[in-house]
Enzyme design. Structure first.
Site, PDB file in Angstrom:
ATOM      1  N   LYS A 134       0.840  -1.130  -0.078  1.00 32.82           N
ATOM      2  CA  LYS A 134       0.116  -0.078  -0.039  1.00 32.82           C
ATOM      3  C   LYS A 134       1.093   1.281   0.010  1.00 32.82           C
ATOM      4  O   LYS A 134       0.433   2.489  -0.575  1.00 32.82           O
ATOM      5  CB  LYS A 134      -0.854  -0.149   1.228  1.00 32.82           C
ATOM      6  CG  LYS A 134      -2.034  -1.094   0.924  1.00 32.82           C
ATOM      7  CD  LYS A 134      -3.068  -1.049   1.798  1.00 32.82           C
ATOM      8  CE  LYS A 134      -4.253  -1.941   1.317  1.00 32.82           C
ATOM      9  NZ  LYS A 134      -4.110  -3.356   1.633  1.00 32.82           N
TER      10      LYS A 134
HETATM   11  C1  LIG Z   1      -4.464  -4.272   0.816  1.00 32.49           C
HETATM   12  C2  LIG Z   1      -3.881  -5.663   1.015  1.00 32.49           C
HETATM   13  C3  LIG Z   1      -4.015  -6.876  -0.094  1.00 32.49           C
HETATM   14  C4  LIG Z   1      -5.382  -6.634  -0.856  1.00 32.49           C
HETATM   15  O1  LIG Z   1      -5.257  -6.011  -1.911  1.00 32.49           O
HETATM   16  P1  LIG Z   1      -6.453  -5.277  -2.859  1.00 32.49           P
HETATM   17  O2  LIG Z   1      -6.092  -4.074  -3.660  1.00 32.49           O
HETATM   18  O3  LIG Z   1      -7.330  -4.677  -1.708  1.00 32.49           O
HETATM   19  O4  LIG Z   1      -6.966  -6.367  -3.694  1.00 32.49           O
HETATM   20  C5  LIG Z   1      -3.313  -7.997  -0.260  1.00 32.49           C
HETATM   21  N1  LIG Z   1      -2.546  -8.191   0.695  1.00 32.49           N
HETATM   22  C6  LIG Z   1      -2.112  -7.094   1.537  1.00 32.49           C
HETATM   23  C7  LIG Z   1      -0.642  -7.087   2.495  1.00 32.49           C
HETATM   24  C8  LIG Z   1      -2.485  -5.812   1.628  1.00 32.49           C
HETATM   25  O5  LIG Z   1      -2.269  -4.965   2.555  1.00 32.49           O
END
Ligand SMILES: *Cc1c(COP(=O)(O)O)cnc(C)c1O
Length: 477
Positions: free
Chosen positions: A120
């Site tokens: 993120k």
């Molecule tokens: C947010 C997140 C996801 C999921 O990602 P999306 O964009 O919501 O599909 C997967 N793995 C981790 C570690 C995350 O923080």
């Protein structure tokens, strides 16, 4: 470039007009009027670029109302090896998203070397700098209100800390996050970051955020905004690393690859879909879920049936524990040939707590032409994948990446090189690593002893009136 709503009933807007907002006024999500196309000559030229240069080329096709020099400056201060050098000690941080090759044609794209050790950070750091730039221009302020069970909240706080004109009010369930996650967030001492620990569950915190956002007068008066995963700038920033990963794993632009993506809200894989629509030679896009398999069910059966939040399983890949995939509507808009009325029809069912089914329609055949594959992975699969990778290659991965790798290896066509996106580092999920390997995950040096730092947070009952007065006190108008 202008942006239109997936529900077809909102005026078109520019990139900066939708930057600070959320949903379109008709309840839809924004998408570009048309996807910009990347020519073969551009692909050939882009292959040689650094991450920041590539990000500029990709994003300048979307953020057409930001002057090029400004955009370049924002991007080059975002994608540096200082910001993205917090992860694995043996990773080449000058690459920003280094590719780790496990075996012939099996790779992991490292997206988790940013400040909070989850992918993120790739988009959120850019968002922080874009917000600061836009607010500066408008002489405006923004109070970001959110609820988190872990990754999103910390990524948002590390992106917004110390930024002019921005405050962050982040709600988290008191005592429910890991010691590491708590320390990451609550040890921040920046005066514009407010951590609020709610006596309750994540859903209680989320409900409080919704209640405040639904009070339109309060929202306008205190300039409340969000940074959730439907934000278009976040999706567009994620498109960049699909290009970077493709170039790193191939020799020429005649080759095709498969990406496997640990998925929750469909944000990450949506960026992959858009990269492919722009002309990136992606063969398969492989969607991996955990036990919360709403999306796997859709790609296998054509039925999209979101669960009630009460029916979401708590799993050992918690950032994928979702019951409704908010970004999925963007893909459906493309699947139905960009027919906003059709999207409205489907989502009138979803919003009423129901489901829709495309199995016996022309859309089911259209879906095949998009070349997605999907699968699911359970707690036992995660442990097994983490163990096998550690034993065979000496590489430790986190539970979410393990879901992606397991499904990717199962679903890919053998002729395609597989690039699995690494969405977090194992240091964030010590308990599961101990269960899988009987040892502690490596922790980046900068984060050693983070649990011993002084923590600062406001503990509060799940009381909306109390939350509003806290915001009013700390966000002077
Ligand atoms: C947010 C997140 C996801 C999921 O990602 P999306 O964009 O919501 O599909 C997967 N793995 C981790 C570690 C995350 O923080």
């Amino acid at each position: 470039m202008r942006y239109i709503s997936t529900r077809g009933n909102a005026p078109a807007k520019t990139f900066t007009e939708i930057l600070l907002g959320g949903l379109a006024p008709d309840g839809g999500l924004y998408l570009p009027e048309q996807y910009p196309q990347v020519t073969r000559a551009e692909l050939d030229a882009w292959r040689k670029l650094s991450y920041a240069e590539l990000a500029f080329e990709v994003l300048s096709k979307f953020a057409t109302d930001i002057p090029a020099d400004d955009l370049r400056a924002i991007i080059s201060k975002t994608y540096t090896s200082e910001v993205y050098g917090n992860g694995r000690a043996d990773s080449d941080s000058t690459q920003i998203t280094p590719l780790r090759t496990l075996a012939d044609n099996v790779h992991i794209l490292e997206l988790s070397n940013g400040p909070t050790l989850a992918f993120k950070d790739m988009a959120m750091q850019l968002l922080g700098n874009l917000f600061e730039y836009a607010l500066d221009k408008q002489h405006a302020e923004l109070n970001i209100l959110g609820a988190t069970s872990g990754d999103t909240g910390s990524a948002a706080e590390y992106a917004m800390r110390g930024k002019r004109g921005i405050r962050v009010f982040m709600l988290s369930p008191n005592g429910k996050m890991s010691g590491f996650q708590r320390a990451q967030m609550y040890s921040l001492q920046d005066p514009n970051i407010f951590n609020i620990a709610i006596n309750g569950m994540f859903d209680d915190a989320q409900d409080m955020v919704k209640a405040v956002s639904n009070d339109h007068a309060f929202k306008a008066r205190y300039k409340i905004g969000t940074v959730n995963s439907i934000n278009w700038a976040r999706v567009s920033a994620q498109i960049v690393y699909y290009f970077k990963g493709y170039f790193a794993a191939t020799q020429s632009n005649d080759e095709q690859v498969a990406f496997s993506v640990p998925s929750g809200n469909f944000g990450n894989i949506c960026a992959g879909h858009i990269a492919r629509m722009m002309g990136l030679p992606v063969g398969q896009l492989i969607l991996a879920t955990n036990e919360n398999d709403v999306l796997d069910e859709f790609f296998r059966t054509g039925v999209y049936r979101p669960r009630d939040t009460g029916h979401t399983y708590e799993t050992s890949s918690p950032s994928m524990d979702i019951s409704k995939a908010s970004n999925f509507e963007r893909f459906m808009f493309d699947l139905v040939g960009r027919d906003g009325a059709k999207v409205r029809e489907f989502w009138s069912k979803v919003d009423a707590g129901g489901a829709f089914d495309i199995k016996d329609t022309a859309y089911w055949h259209a879906l095949a032409t998009f070349d997605f594959a999907s699968g699911k992975s359970t707690h036992r699969d995660r442990l097994k994948t983490i163990r096998e990778l550690w034993e065979e290659y000496g590489v430790m991965i986190d539970p979410h990446t393990a879901d992606g790798l397991k499904v990717g290896l199962e679903q890919r066509r053998p002729s395609l090189p597989l690039i699995c996106l690494e969405t977090a580092l194992p240091a964030k999920f010590e308990e599961t690593i101990r269960e899988a390997l009987g040892r502690e995950p490596e922790r980046p040096e900068a984060l050693a002893g983070i649990e011993n730092l002084t923590q600062r947070c406001e503990v509060m009952d799940a009381d909306v009136t109390r939350l509003k007065s806290y915001i009013a006190e700390h966000a002077p108008q």
